[in-house]
Design a protein around this motif. Structure first.
Motif, mmCIF file in Angstrom:
data_model
loop_
_atom_site.group_PDB
_atom_site.id
_atom_site.type_symbol
_atom_site.label_atom_id
_atom_site.label_comp_id
_atom_site.label_asym_id
_atom_site.label_seq_id
_atom_site.Cartn_x
_atom_site.Cartn_y
_atom_site.Cartn_z
ATOM 1 N N LEU A 44 -2.168 -3.444 -49.074
ATOM 2 C CA LEU A 44 -2.116 -2.180 -48.331
ATOM 3 C C LEU A 44 -2.040 -1.000 -49.300
ATOM 4 O O LEU A 44 -2.760 -0.009 -49.141
ATOM 5 C CB LEU A 44 -0.932 -2.165 -47.367
ATOM 6 N N VAL A 47 -5.465 -0.517 -50.823
ATOM 7 C CA VAL A 47 -6.412 0.033 -49.840
ATOM 8 C C VAL A 47 -6.178 1.528 -49.675
ATOM 9 O O VAL A 47 -7.120 2.326 -49.694
ATOM 10 C CB VAL A 47 -6.294 -0.697 -48.485
ATOM 11 N N TYR A 58 -8.435 7.607 -42.583
ATOM 12 C CA TYR A 58 -8.156 6.290 -42.017
ATOM 13 C C TYR A 58 -7.143 6.424 -40.885
ATOM 14 O O TYR A 58 -6.495 7.457 -40.712
ATOM 15 C CB TYR A 58 -7.628 5.328 -43.089
ATOM 16 N N LEU A 78 -7.421 0.517 -40.046
ATOM 17 C CA LEU A 78 -6.591 -0.459 -40.734
ATOM 18 C C LEU A 78 -5.772 -1.233 -39.714
ATOM 19 O O LEU A 78 -5.131 -0.640 -38.850
ATOM 20 C CB LEU A 78 -5.644 0.234 -41.717
#
Length: 146
Positions: A44, A47, A58, A78
């Motif tokens: 995470l 990302v 996002y 996500l």
């Protein structure tokens, strides 16, 4: 190097690029876009760093409950599917270290098994712990914030 190339190198990550997102929302409206299923906290972090590097907006979607996704999603979506210690809910504890992606159904089952009061407010809510906290989920019996 492109964002997709950078993301493809990250472990514990399942990429769905330019895919049908219909199954990722409880409303099941046709939607298409990019989605990453993230299975580890370190992944995470990577990302998020890559999305920032490439200036790509996002959004976390959790279980997609009560979310309407656009026909074509511009944000990179996500979904957390963080692995957790399977033994955490095998016994009662004074405190718990739980991933945001654990389902409320697991917590209510644990509460019933160990006669933990107050958790009944989550019964029947189709959500992850993280989504429930973000949305202050609850029922007529109460909400997670209390």
């Amino acid at each position: 190097m492109s964002l997709n190339d950078d993301l493809a190198k990250i472990p514990n990550l399942i990429l769905h690029l330019s895919c049908d997102l219909t199954a990722f929302s409880t409303f099941r409206l046709k939607s298409f876009g990019d989605l990453a299923v993230i299975q580890h906290v370190d992944s995470l972090k990577l990302v998020l760093a890559m999305l920032k590097k490439h200036s790509r907006p996002y959004r976390l979607i959790g279980w997609g409950a009560n979310q309407v996704l656009a026909t074509v999603e511009k944000d990179f979506l996500l979904k957390l599917d963080l692995l957790s210690d399977e033994t955490t809910l095998e016994s009662y504890r004074d405190s718990y270290d739980l991933p945001a992606s654990i389902g409320l159904n697991h917590l209510t089952s644990h509460a019933v098994k160990f006669n933990v009061g107050g958790w009944e407010v989550f019964t029947g809510i189709p959500a992850s712990l993280g989504g429930a906290i973000a949305m202050n989920a609850g029922t007529a019996l109460g909400e997670i914030g209390s």
